[in-house]
Design a protein around this motif. Structure first.
Motif, PDB file in Angstrom:
ATOM      1  N   TYR A 244       0.837  -1.203   0.000  1.00  0.00           N
ATOM      2  CA  TYR A 244       0.000   0.000   0.000  1.00  0.00           C
ATOM      3  C   TYR A 244       0.870   1.250   0.000  1.00  0.00           C
ATOM      4  N   ARG A 245       0.383   2.259  -0.749  1.00  0.00           N
ATOM      5  CA  ARG A 245       1.117   3.527  -0.813  1.00  0.00           C
ATOM      6  C   ARG A 245       0.675   4.485   0.277  1.00  0.00           C
ATOM      7  N   ALA A 246      -0.629   4.481   0.604  1.00  0.00           N
ATOM      8  CA  ALA A 246      -1.169   5.466   1.541  1.00  0.00           C
ATOM      9  C   ALA A 246      -2.335   4.861   2.303  1.00  0.00           C
ATOM     10  N   ARG A 247      -2.668   5.497   3.418  1.00  0.00           N
ATOM     11  CA  ARG A 247      -3.786   5.009   4.230  1.00  0.00           C
ATOM     12  C   ARG A 247      -5.116   5.152   3.500  1.00  0.00           C
ATOM     13  N   ALA A 280     -19.051   5.789  -3.883  1.00  0.00           N
ATOM     14  CA  ALA A 280     -20.245   5.970  -3.052  1.00  0.00           C
ATOM     15  C   ALA A 280     -20.552   4.678  -2.305  1.00  0.00           C
ATOM     16  N   PRO A 281     -20.856   4.755  -1.003  1.00  0.00           N
ATOM     17  CA  PRO A 281     -21.184   3.544  -0.248  1.00  0.00           C
ATOM     18  C   PRO A 281     -22.340   2.755  -0.838  1.00  0.00           C
ATOM     19  N   TYR A 288     -12.327  -4.180   3.005  1.00  0.00           N
ATOM     20  CA  TYR A 288     -11.497  -4.023   4.194  1.00  0.00           C
ATOM     21  C   TYR A 288     -10.022  -4.164   3.818  1.00  0.00           C
ATOM     22  N   THR A 289      -9.198  -3.343   4.460  1.00  0.00           N
ATOM     23  CA  THR A 289      -7.757  -3.332   4.215  1.00  0.00           C
ATOM     24  C   THR A 289      -7.029  -3.415   5.562  1.00  0.00           C
ATOM     25  N   PRO A 290      -5.710  -3.528   5.559  1.00  0.00           N
ATOM     26  CA  PRO A 290      -4.986  -3.509   6.839  1.00  0.00           C
ATOM     27  C   PRO A 290      -5.202  -2.236   7.644  1.00  0.00           C
ATOM     28  N   GLU A 295      -8.979   2.831  11.554  1.00  0.00           N
ATOM     29  CA  GLU A 295      -9.754   3.990  11.109  1.00  0.00           C
ATOM     30  C   GLU A 295     -10.924   4.247  12.052  1.00  0.00           C
ATOM     31  N   GLN A 296     -11.197   5.532  12.286  1.00  0.00           N
ATOM     32  CA  GLN A 296     -12.299   5.918  13.164  1.00  0.00           C
ATOM     33  C   GLN A 296     -13.616   6.076  12.414  1.00  0.00           C
ATOM     34  N   VAL A 297     -13.534   6.442  11.119  1.00  0.00           N
ATOM     35  CA  VAL A 297     -14.755   6.717  10.348  1.00  0.00           C
ATOM     36  C   VAL A 297     -14.848   5.787   9.142  1.00  0.00           C
ATOM     37  N   SER A 298     -13.939   5.931   8.190  1.00  0.00           N
ATOM     38  CA  SER A 298     -13.975   5.156   6.949  1.00  0.00           C
ATOM     39  C   SER A 298     -13.221   3.847   7.145  1.00  0.00           C
TER      40      SER A 298
END
Length: 642
Positions: A244-247, A280-281, A288-290, A295-298
């Motif tokens: 992964y490059r970024a969160r 969009a959800p 799901y990712t590592p 994460e608190q929201v997303s």
């Protein structure tokens, strides 16, 4: 020390075998994967890669269809006409390649003809869904399959399937998937290859292994069933660990509405990779990712963003900016686990203090975690939970073995030396047990000690006048009092001889200095005088109970002896051998009728030399002791020197 290393090595091998067995059946895989996720999050949270947790790749742009876009369009998905307009708008800024992460296997009127015209562009890559066949050799290849747009050329089609671990987390990239008739390329790899083509970077066989994919500066070693912490991985297709490059944001993200309203800057698009997809959800394209657990929201990442993560990984690997993850072979992982188990066993053998051992345990776990994370920062994924468990099991096993060994040694020491030792001597013996005990025995050693023999005058006559039960109780009361005095003066009772006893001062720890031998002689004489005072008290008590008063004799001699274990495994005792023992015994029985006081204490000149005038003595001259050819200078101890 050598015995400790041997024990640690054997223990490490045994524990490693147990842990490998547990690991082989997949028992540790869930824990290892959680640790992996934790390391991924730590790497970004602490900025250990040199970038911020969200460092967008300047070569990528994500055009996301947001919930606001859906509300504006009043459609669950954009129409073909809307999508065609967005692609046309992007094409005028000359992107290097566009990836359409939206299924268009059936028309979404209005505007199907317009979209078909836009799809003819050579720099546009569409998607297909392979369904359950992607990365799963056991699945039905026709189930849940979605084809690409009708008539779309196969060389511009990439599958958008993900391989997902059993816990629902995406940790792997699927580069190629195989069906019965052909090999399919993923969307992310198609996009990366199209971007790299002008730079003449094309996939080729690796020089190290022709079966592996080489892309520019990096070779992508495919995952196997036992790569990293995986143990039961279905590694069908060509899979690599997703770096992964970024969160959250591996690329700049703009909405579909911004594109349609031309609210974009041309440099965001020009010569870039553009990905168009649903975020969009309501589109239910979330994974799901590592990062999800932190994460608190997303908690989930949109599929188009996951594709961007993969594309960025391929580009960085090809240019040498970020190398792919590497893994050890199985035998290397076994050595890794065994090494930590052995080190922990050695630490448990060497460290005896409970607090130090506890701190060492924490330190070992910290070292294992730190080493695993350090290798992870170097793109290496090695087992962490397995060596940690092996380490603690090895440490606990050695501690348990040492406790059992200590208990056995304690029983042996107490059997050999008896329980009638002073606390100081008991501590000294226990601290030196590893040196004293060899092969389950106290090895023979020569040293200088002071022997003290006691006997009750006229015991045979007394025993004839008392019932056996009363005699035993009376004798035990006497011996208990004498034992107490010996303990108080740091002596060891070697044996009871009916109504008498043999006590040794200066064993089993060798007395290396003259002053220590002097102290032993002093303590033996002081002990004899204390025995006399204690006997006086006992006589007063016994007279009140109508028991006969007694007198006792003591013989003391200082000289060389050999001490060690006598007997075999079934029966063993602590032996004190030498002429010095015989001399002390003969002093006690010398001139039995010459009992001038309650407790007669006779010593030889060899003992008197060590006490240096600390006691008042009466010379009895040279006497011929029974069994001795040479005369012995004998002295009666009267009391302490004034």
């Amino acid at each position: 020390m050598l015995a400790g290393l041997k024990a640690a090595t054997v223990t490490g091998l045994a524990i490693t075998g147990l842990v490998l067995g547990l690991r082989q059946v997949g028992g540790l895989e869930p824990l290892e994967l959680r640790i992996y996720d934790r390391m991924v999050r730590l790497r970004f949270r602490d900025g250990l890669l040199g970038d911020s947790p969200d460092s967008p790749d300047p070569r990528l742009l994500v055009v996301e269809i947001t919930e606001a876009d859906i509300q504006t369009l009043q459609r669950a998905t954009p129409s073909d006409e809307t999508l065609a307009r967005a692609i046309a708008q992007l094409q005028q800024y000359q992107p290097r390649v566009i990836g359409l992460d939206l299924h268009r296997d059936v028309p979404q009127e209005p505007g199907h003809a317009q979209l078909q015209a836009q799809l003819q562009a050579d720099n546009l890559i569409a998607i297909a869904k392979l369904g359950e066949s992607a990365g799963d050799s056991r699945s039905d290849p026709s189930r849940n399959r979605i084809p690409p747009p009708p008539g779309f050329p196969p060389e511009r089609v990439g599958f958008n399937d993900f391989v997902i671990d059993r816990d629902g987390v995406i940790r792997r990239s699927l580069l190629y998937a195989h069906t019965d008739t052909e090999t399919h390329t993923s969307l992310s790899l198609r996009l990366a290859l199209a971007y790299l083509k002008p730079d003449d970077i094309r996939p080729r066989p690796s020089a190290a292994n022709p079966e592996d994919l080489q892309l520019g500066a990096s070779a992508f070693v495919p995952l196997q069933a036992h790569s990293g912490a995986y143990q039961r991985l279905d590694s069908s297709g060509y899979q690599t660990l997703l770096n992964y490059r970024a969160r959250q944001n591996p690329a700049r993200r703009i909405s579909l509405s911004q594109v349609l309203s031309q609210d974009i800057s041309p440099e965001w698009v020009q010569d870039k990779i553009v990905l168009i997809g649903m975020t969009a959800p309501s589109g239910k394209d979330l994974f799901y990712t590592p990062f999800s657990a932190g994460e608190q929201v997303s908690h989930q990442m949109p599929g188009v963003v996951v594709h961007a993560q993969m594309v960025s990984q391929f580009l960085d690997a090809a240019t040498g900016a970020r190398s792919p993850f590497w893994f050890w072979q199985e035998w290397q992982e076994w050595l890794w686990i065994w090494g930590w188990a052995t080190v922990s066993g050695a630490v448990a053998w060497a460290v005896r203090h409970p607090i130090a051992l506890g701190l060492s345990s924490v330190g070992l776990l910290g070292l294992i975690g730190g080493a695993g994370f350090g290798l992870f920062l170097q793109q290496g994924w090695v087992p962490t939970v397995a060596p940690a468990i092996a380490s603690m099991m090895s440490l606990g096993t050695v501690v348990a073995y040492r406790a059992q060994q200590s208990h056995r040694q304690q029983q042996m020491v107490m059997t050999l030396l008896g329980q009638n030792t002073s606390p100081e001597i008991a501590d000294a013996l226990w601290n030196a047990r590893d040196r004293l005990l060899a092969s389950g025995k106290l090895p023979g050693q020569r040293l200088v000690a002071t022997m003290l023999f006691t006997d009750i005058k006229g015991f045979s006559t007394i025993s004839e006048q008392m019932p056996p039960e009363a005699l035993l109780e009376w004798l035990n009361e006497y011996l208990e009092a004498m034992t107490h005095e010996i303990q108080q003066h740091h002596g060891i009772i070697n044996k009871f001889t009916g109504d008498g006893l043999l006590a040794i001062f200066g064993v089993p720890m060798p007395r290396l200095e003259e002053r220590e031998v002097d102290e032993d002689a002093y303590q033996a004489i002081a002990c004899a005088l204390s025995m006399g005072k204690r006997l006086e008290q006992l006589n007063q008590i016994w007279q009140q109970r109508s028991l006969p008063p007694i007198q006792m004799r003591v013989g003391i001699f200082t000289g060389p002896v050999v001490v060690g274990s006598l007997g075999g495994k079934e029966r063993m005792e602590y032996g004190v051998i030498g002429d010095s023992v015989n001399t002390a015994s003969r002093l006690e029985s010398c001139l039995k009728d010459r009992q001038v006081d309650l407790c007669r204490v006779l010593i030889a000149e060899e003992t008197l030399m060590h006490v240096k005038g600390k006691f008042q003595v009466e010379s009895w001259g040279p006497l011929a002791l029974s069994g001795k050819q040479q005369l012995v200078e004998v002295y009666r101890v009267i009391g302490y020197a004034t």
